[in-house]
Design an enzyme around this catalytic site. Structure first.
Site, PDB file in Angstrom:
ATOM      1  N   GLU A 225       0.694  -1.142   0.098  1.00 48.99           N
ATOM      2  CA  GLU A 225      -0.115   0.169  -0.009  1.00 48.99           C
ATOM      3  C   GLU A 225       0.850   1.227   0.099  1.00 48.99           C
ATOM      4  O   GLU A 225       0.355   2.244  -0.698  1.00 48.99           O
ATOM      5  CB  GLU A 225      -0.915   0.077   1.142  1.00 48.99           C
ATOM      6  CG  GLU A 225      -1.930  -1.242   0.946  1.00 48.99           C
ATOM      7  CD  GLU A 225      -2.925  -1.173   2.310  1.00 48.99           C
ATOM      8  OE1 GLU A 225      -2.354  -1.469   3.325  1.00 48.99           O
ATOM      9  OE2 GLU A 225      -4.127  -0.827   2.068  1.00 48.99           O
TER      10      GLU A 225
ATOM     11  N   GLU B 191      -3.601  -9.223   4.237  1.00 47.19           N
ATOM     12  CA  GLU B 191      -4.424  -8.825   5.502  1.00 47.19           C
ATOM     13  C   GLU B 191      -5.506  -9.851   5.592  1.00 47.19           C
ATOM     14  O   GLU B 191      -5.911  -9.984   6.751  1.00 47.19           O
ATOM     15  CB  GLU B 191      -5.017  -7.570   5.162  1.00 47.19           C
ATOM     16  CG  GLU B 191      -4.067  -6.418   5.277  1.00 47.19           C
ATOM     17  CD  GLU B 191      -3.483  -5.999   3.889  1.00 47.19           C
ATOM     18  OE1 GLU B 191      -3.489  -6.980   2.886  1.00 47.19           O
ATOM     19  OE2 GLU B 191      -2.755  -4.843   3.902  1.00 47.19           O
TER      20      GLU B 191
HETATM   21  N1  T1G Z   1       4.661  -7.413  11.759  1.00 42.08           N
HETATM   22  C1  T1G Z   1       5.381  -7.816  12.955  1.00 42.08           C
HETATM   23  N2  T1G Z   1       6.317  -8.821  12.718  1.00 42.08           N
HETATM   24  C2  T1G Z   1       6.327  -9.574  11.676  1.00 42.08           C
HETATM   25  C3  T1G Z   1       5.500  -9.293  10.584  1.00 42.08           C
HETATM   26  C4  T1G Z   1       4.564  -8.108  10.791  1.00 42.08           C
HETATM   27  N3  T1G Z   1       3.746  -7.752   9.732  1.00 42.08           N
HETATM   28  N4  T1G Z   1       5.691 -10.274   9.384  1.00 42.08           N
HETATM   29  C5  T1G Z   1       6.637 -11.126   9.875  1.00 42.08           C
HETATM   30  N5  T1G Z   1       6.981 -10.628  11.294  1.00 42.08           N
HETATM   31  C6  T1G Z   1       7.884 -11.211  12.196  1.00 42.08           C
HETATM   32  C7  T1G Z   1       7.699 -12.633  12.588  1.00 42.08           C
HETATM   33  O1  T1G Z   1       6.870 -12.591  13.566  1.00 42.08           O
HETATM   34  C8  T1G Z   1       8.962 -13.415  12.810  1.00 42.08           C
HETATM   35  O2  T1G Z   1       9.379 -12.656  13.838  1.00 42.08           O
HETATM   36  C9  T1G Z   1       9.978 -12.483  11.935  1.00 42.08           C
HETATM   37  O3  T1G Z   1       9.233 -11.123  11.243  1.00 42.08           O
HETATM   38  C10 T1G Z   1      10.236 -13.334  10.456  1.00 42.08           C
HETATM   39  O4  T1G Z   1       9.029 -13.692   9.867  1.00 42.08           O
HETATM   40  C11 T1G Z   1      -2.816  -1.485   7.265  1.00 42.08           C
HETATM   41  C12 T1G Z   1      -2.949  -3.676   8.404  1.00 42.08           C
HETATM   42  C13 T1G Z   1       7.022 -11.560   5.445  1.00 42.08           C
HETATM   43  C14 T1G Z   1       6.560 -13.324   4.307  1.00 42.08           C
HETATM   44  O5  T1G Z   1       0.529 -10.323   6.858  1.00 42.08           O
HETATM   45  O6  T1G Z   1       3.812 -13.258   5.680  1.00 42.08           O
HETATM   46  O7  T1G Z   1      -0.161  -4.519   6.668  1.00 42.08           O
HETATM   47  O8  T1G Z   1       9.696 -14.967  15.215  1.00 42.08           O
HETATM   48  O9  T1G Z   1       9.257 -16.447  10.259  1.00 42.08           O
HETATM   49  O10 T1G Z   1       8.813 -17.214   6.780  1.00 42.08           O
HETATM   50  O11 T1G Z   1      -3.365  -2.906   5.117  1.00 42.08           O
HETATM   51  O12 T1G Z   1       6.504 -13.118   7.985  1.00 42.08           O
HETATM   52  O13 T1G Z   1      11.772 -13.706  14.191  1.00 42.08           O
HETATM   53  O14 T1G Z   1      10.567 -12.778  16.185  1.00 42.08           O
HETATM   54  O15 T1G Z   1       7.234 -15.352   8.938  1.00 42.08           O
HETATM   55  O16 T1G Z   1      10.683 -15.674   5.638  1.00 42.08           O
HETATM   56  C15 T1G Z   1       0.333  -7.734   6.495  1.00 42.08           C
HETATM   57  C16 T1G Z   1       3.032 -11.286   7.566  1.00 42.08           C
HETATM   58  C17 T1G Z   1       0.244  -7.156   7.897  1.00 42.08           C
HETATM   59  C18 T1G Z   1       2.873 -10.270   6.327  1.00 42.08           C
HETATM   60  C19 T1G Z   1       8.373 -13.681   5.850  1.00 42.08           C
HETATM   61  N6  T1G Z   1       1.502  -8.456   6.179  1.00 42.08           N
HETATM   62  N7  T1G Z   1       4.367 -11.778   7.475  1.00 42.08           N
HETATM   63  O17 T1G Z   1       8.310 -15.022   6.155  1.00 42.08           O
HETATM   64  O18 T1G Z   1       9.754 -15.379   8.240  1.00 42.08           O
HETATM   65  S1  T1G Z   1      -1.326  -6.427   8.122  1.00 42.08           S
HETATM   66  C20 T1G Z   1       1.432  -9.464   6.241  1.00 42.08           C
HETATM   67  C21 T1G Z   1       4.715 -13.018   6.488  1.00 42.08           C
HETATM   68  C22 T1G Z   1      -1.353  -4.874   7.156  1.00 42.08           C
HETATM   69  C23 T1G Z   1      -2.369  -2.615   6.467  1.00 42.08           C
HETATM   70  C24 T1G Z   1      -2.622  -4.007   7.060  1.00 42.08           C
HETATM   71  C25 T1G Z   1       5.792 -13.533   6.629  1.00 42.08           C
HETATM   72  C26 T1G Z   1       7.036 -13.049   5.607  1.00 42.08           C
HETATM   73  P1  T1G Z   1      10.445 -13.625  14.992  1.00 42.08           P
HETATM   74  P2  T1G Z   1       8.653 -15.236   9.488  1.00 42.08           P
HETATM   75  P3  T1G Z   1       9.553 -15.758   6.635  1.00 42.08           P
END
Ligand code: T1G
Length: 697
Positions: free
Chosen positions: A105, A125
Site C-alpha cells: 500500500e 491482510e
Molecule cells: N509485523 C510484525 N512482525 C512480523 C510481521 C509483521 N507484519 N511479519 C513478520 N514478522 C516477524 C515474524 O513474527 C518473525 O518474528 C519474523 O518477522 C520473520 O517472519 C494496514 C493492516 C514477511 C513472508 O500479513 O507473511 O499490513 O519470530 O518467520 O517465513 O493494510 O513473515 O523472528 O521474532 O514469517 O521469511 C500484512 C506477514 C500485515 C505479512 C516472511 N502483512 N508476514 O516470512 O519469516 S497487516 C502480513 C509474513 C497490514 C495494512 C494491514 C512473513 C513474511 P520472529 P517469518 P518468513
C-alpha cells in the site's frame, strides 16, 4: 531523524531508507520516520526525484502486527500513504523480497514502482482477518481492474514481479539483487526525463470501464463456498466495490469503516494469534536456539503404505533422497505407483512439470532390505500401530544404521520410550508423527522420549522446517497431544450417538464450528479399523474401553471410504458422506442391547461435550508438561485436524469463551456423564480461581 528511517541524497535522487529488522514492518517509529524523511526530501532542492528503499531481507512486509489490539499511535498508515501520494516530487518505490499489506500500500502511494525479478507483492491482510486498510482496496483495482484486485485481496496470495509488471502493479522489473542500484537507476532516469508525478488515485480508466458491473455479486457467490464461515473476505469485496461506486476520498472512508469492523471481529484476534503461534512453536522451551543440528542429507522410510509413501514424498519434494523399504516387492510397487499418481495429479493441475515429477520419483529408491539404511542420516518407521512389530523393527535399525543416525517412529499413539528401549541408542530415538495425507497436512508432531537428546530434538524441528511442515515438539504419552485430545472427542461423539444423537447431527455441529469435516466423516476417511484396532490394543493392555456401535461397523467390514461404507455410505468414486439407514438400524440395535433409551440431544450439548472434553484434556496435557504452552496445542489442532485458524485453536477459543464457562460445564458433565475425562483439570480450576487464561501461562 529516526534511526529506523534515514534520508540521503545520491545524484539527483533523494533516498528514503527504511531499516527496521526483521521485515521493515510499519511500526509507529517507521511511520513517523517516513514522514520526517519525506519532509527532508521535499525540502532538498537538489533532489528531483525521491526513492523509497529498504535495507535487509525485504521491502516493507506490512503493518506491525505486534501493534494490533493496542491503541493506534498517529500517524496512521493511511495518512502516511496519502502524504506520499500528495508529494509534488515523483517518488519511486524500489521493491525486493516481499512487499506485503501496508508495504504494498505504501508502494502504491508512491508514483512509480520498480521491483527485482525475485520480488513478490501481495495484500495478505485477509489471512489475519483484516482487509487492506491503507488504500489497497482503492488503489489496486485502479491498476489491475476489479477481478484481479478481488482475487488478490480475498486470497492474500502473493504475485511474482513479472506478473505484477503485466498487471500494472509495478512499472519495471530488474534482474540481479541490488535493489538500491536498480532503484537509483530508475529514479535518476525519471529525473533526467523530467517525468511528472503519477498518482494512482487519479488513474480511473479501469474504474470507469467496470462501474456498476455485476462482477462483485458474482464474486460474492463464489466466496460463499471458498470463504465459508469467514468474516473479512466479504468485507474485502465491499471495500473494492466502493472503489467503483464512490469518489476516491469517499472510498477511502468506506475502506476505513470496513477495516475497523474487521479489526474488531473475534476472527482477527484468532487469526493473529495463529500467525504468531505458528512461529512461536519453533522456539522450543528449554532448547537453546544454537543447539547443534545434525545434517539430514539422506532419509530412510520403512513402509510404502499411505503414510510411508506420503512421508517419502515430503523429502523428495525438497530434493532429499529417500530409500523406501517394504517386506514385499508388490507392496513396494503399489506404494511407488501411488506416489507417482500423486505427482502426476499435481502435474495435471499445473503445480509440477513432468520433469519435476521424474526428478522427484528418481529421488525415491525402493528396497527390500534394511541394509540399504546403513548410511542414512534419519529413518522414519511408518508401519502398523503394533508395539511388538515396532520394537522388532527398531532393534534391527539399531544394528544396521550408522552411529548418529536418528531413528524415528511415525506412531500416532504408542509409547516412544518403549520403542526406544528396543535400541541401544534411546538418545537418538524420537517420534515424528505425520498427519494423513502426510504429503499434504502441514503438522509434524515431534515427540521427545525420556532420553531423546537435545540435538535430536533440534534436528527433527529443523527437518520440519526443511520439508515445509509446522513442527511442534511434544512429550510422550498415549496419543501425545493431538490424538490424546481427539480420542476424548471421539469417545464423547460415540457416546452422544449411543444416547440418541445421529452421527450426522454430531458432524454438523463440528463443521458448523468450522472444522473441515466432522468426527465420523473423519473416521470414515482414516478407516474405522484404525479406531477399532486402537480400542482393541487398549483392551488388550487391560484398559476398560466401553463397547461401541462403531466396533459393530468394523466387525461388519464397514471400514469407511475404502469399503464405500462406514458410518456413512459412499457412491462409487465419491467421497461425499451419505447417511445410511443401515447404520441407523445398527445403532438402534446396539442401544437395545445396551438397554439405552435414546433421548433428544441439543446441538449445544454436542458442542460442549465434544469441545470442552478436549479443552479439559488440553489443560491436563499442559499440567503434565506434554505440551509446553497452550499455543502449541492450538497449532497442533489447526494444522493437524483443521480446527479453524480464525478461532485461534481450541485453547485460544476457550480463553475467548471464558474458562469459568468451560469449568462450569465440565462439572455438569462430571455429574451427568461421569468418567475420568470429565474430572476437571486442576489447572483449569486454578486458572478460573485466579481469573487467568491459558494464554496467561
Ligand atoms: N509485523 C510484525 N512482525 C512480523 C510481521 C509483521 N507484519 N511479519 C513478520 N514478522 C516477524 C515474524 O513474527 C518473525 O518474528 C519474523 O518477522 C520473520 O517472519 C494496514 C493492516 C514477511 C513472508 O500479513 O507473511 O499490513 O519470530 O518467520 O517465513 O493494510 O513473515 O523472528 O521474532 O514469517 O521469511 C500484512 C506477514 C500485515 C505479512 C516472511 N502483512 N508476514 O516470512 O519469516 S497487516 C502480513 C509474513 C497490514 C495494512 C494491514 C512473513 C513474511 P520472529 P517469518 P518468513
Amino acid at each position: 531523524m529516526s534511526d529506523v528511517v534515514t534520508y540521503s541524497r545520491e545524484q539527483s535522487s533523494g533516498v528514503i531508507t527504511v531499516n527496521y529488522p526483521p521485515v521493515n514492518a510499519l511500526s509507529h517509529a517507521v511511520r513517523s520516520g517516513l514522514l520526517a524523511a519525506l519532509e527532508q526530501g521535499q525540502k532538498d532542492a537538489e533532489a528531483k526525484v525521491l526513492l523509497l528503499v529498504c535495507e535487509g531481507r525485504t521491502f516493507i512486509a506490512g503493518a506491525d502486527i505486534r501493534e494490533f489490539g493496542k491503541p493506534m499511535q498517529e500517524p496512521g498508515l493511511p495518512e502516511v500513504v496519502n502524504t506520499f501520494e500528495s508529494s509534488d516530487k515523483p517518488i519511486v518505490a524500489a521493491i525486493h523480497g516481499t512487499a506485503l499489506g501496508g508495504g504494498l500500500e505504501t508502494a502504491l502511494g508512491c508514483h512509480y514502482r520498480v521491483a527485482l525479478s525475485s520480488a513478490k507483492v501481495g495484500l495478505p491482510e485477509v489471512k489475519l482477518g483484516l482487509l487492506p486498510g491503507a488504500g489497497g482496496t482503492q488503489r489496486l483495482p485502479r491498476l489491475t481492474g476489479a477481478q484481479k484486485a478481488l482475487e488478490m485481496i480475498t486470497t492474500g496470495e502473493f504475485v511474482g514481479a513479472k506478473d505484477a509488471l503485466a498487471l500494472g502493479i509495478v512499472d519495471a522489473v530488474e534482474d540481479g539483487s541490488d535493489i538500491r542500484a536498480a532503484g537509483l537507476a530508475f529514479a535518476n532516469k525519471l529525473a533526467d526525463e523530467g517525468k511528472p508525478v503519477r498518482r494512482v488515485r487519479d488513474i480511473t480508466d479501469k474504474i470507469d470501464a467496470e462501474k456498476g458491473s455485476d462482477v462483485f455479486n458474482q464474486f460474492r457467490e463464489g466466496l460463499k463456498k471458498r470463504a465459508r464461515g469467514l468474516f473479512s473476505p466479504f468485507k474485502c469485496v465491499d471495500a473494492v466495490e466502493a472503489a467503483f461506486n464512490l469518489p476516491f476520498d469517499e472510498g477511502m472512508k468506506r475502506e476505513r469503516e470496513l477495516f475497523m469492523e474487521c479489526m474488531e471481529s473475534p476472527q482477527r484476534a484468532g487469526l493473529i494469534h495463529s500467525f504468531f503461534a505458528e512461529r512461536e512453536v519453533s522456539k522450543v522451551k528449554g532448547l537453546s536456539k544454537d543447539t547443534p543440528v545434525r545434517d539430514v542429507k539422506t532419509v530412510g522410510v520403512i513402509g510404502a503404505g499411505t503414510m510411508g509413501g506420503g512421508i517419502a514424498m515430503n523429502f523428495a519434494n525438497v530434493g532429499i533422497p529417500v530409500t523406501m523399504v517394504e517386506v514385499k516387492q508388490e507392496a513396494l510397487d503399489k506404494g511407488l505407483a501411488i506416489i507417482r499418481r500423486n505427482y502426476e495429479n499435481s502435474a495435471k493441475k499445473g503445480k509440477l512439470t513432468q520433469e519435476q515429477v521424474e526428478e522427484r520419483m528418481s529421488l525415491i529408491t525402493p528396497s527390500l532390505t534394511y541394509d540399504d539404511f546403513k548410511d542414512v542420516d534419519l529413518v522414519i518407521e511408518a508401519v502398523f500401530e503394533n508395539m511388538a512389530i515396532k520394537k522388532e523393527i527398531f532393534s534391527k535399525l539399531d544394528a544396521v544404521c550408522k552411529p548418529g543416525a536418528i531413528l524415528a517412529s511415525n506412531t500416532s499413539t504408542l509409547d516412544i520410550d518403549e520403542i526406544a528401549s528396543a535400541t541401544k541408542r534411546p538418545e537418538d530415538v524420537v517420534g515424528m508423527h505425520f498427519f494423513s495425507p502426510a504429503n499434504v497436512m502441514k503438522l509434524l508432531e515431534n515427540v521427545r522420549g525420556e532420553k531423546t537428546s537435545d540435538e535430536v530434538k533440534a534436528t527433527v524441528m529443523a527437518v520440519a522446517k526443511k520439508i515445509k511442515k509446522v513442527g511442534v515438539l511434544v512429550g510422550n504419552c498415549h496419543g501425545f497431544v493431538g490424538n490424546r485430545m481427539l480420542h476424548k472427542r471421539g469417545a464423547e461423539a460415540m457416546s452422544l450417538v449411543n444416547e440418541g444423537a445421529t452421527p450426522q447431527q454430531v458432524d454438523k455441529v463440528l463443521t458448523d464450528l468450522g472444522y473441515p469435516m466432522g468426527q465420523f466423516a473423519m473416521s470414515d476417511l482414516a478407516g474405522i479399523d484404525v479406531g477399532y484396532r486402537i480400542r482393541e490394543e487398549r483392551r488388550n493392555a487391560g484398559e476398560h474401553v466401553e463397547p461401541s456401535w462403531m466396533d459393530k461397523l468394523a466387525e461388519q467390514n464397514r471400514l469407511g471410504q475404502k469399503t464405500q461404507a462406514g458410518v456413512y455410505r459412499y457412491e462409487e468414486g465419491s467421497r461425499k458422506p451419505i447417511p445410511d439407514p443401515e447404520v441407523d438400524k445398527l445403532i438402534e440395535e446396539f442401544r437395545k442391547e445396551q438397554g439405552i433409551t435414546p433421548r433428544e440431544i441439543s446441538d449445544q450439548e454436542i458442542l460442549e461435550r465434544c469441545m470442552y472434553v478436549m479443552i479439559n484434556e488440553g489443560a491436563k496435557i499442559l499440567e503434565e508438561g506434554i505440551a509446553d504452552r497452550s499455543l502449541d496445542i492450538d497449532i497442533v489442532w489447526i494444522y493437524g485436524y483443521g480446527f479453524p485458524a480464525y478461532r485461534g485453536g481450541p485453547m485460544f477459543w476457550a480463553d475467548q469463551l471464558g474458562l469459568d464457562t468451560i469449568l462450569e460445564a465440565v462439572k455438569t458433565y462430571q455429574d451427568t456423564v461421569g468418567g475420568e475425562q470429565w474430572k476437571p483439570a486442576a489447572l483449569l480450576e486454578k486458572l478460573v480461581a485466579e481469573g487467568k487464561t491459558f494464554g496467561d501461562l
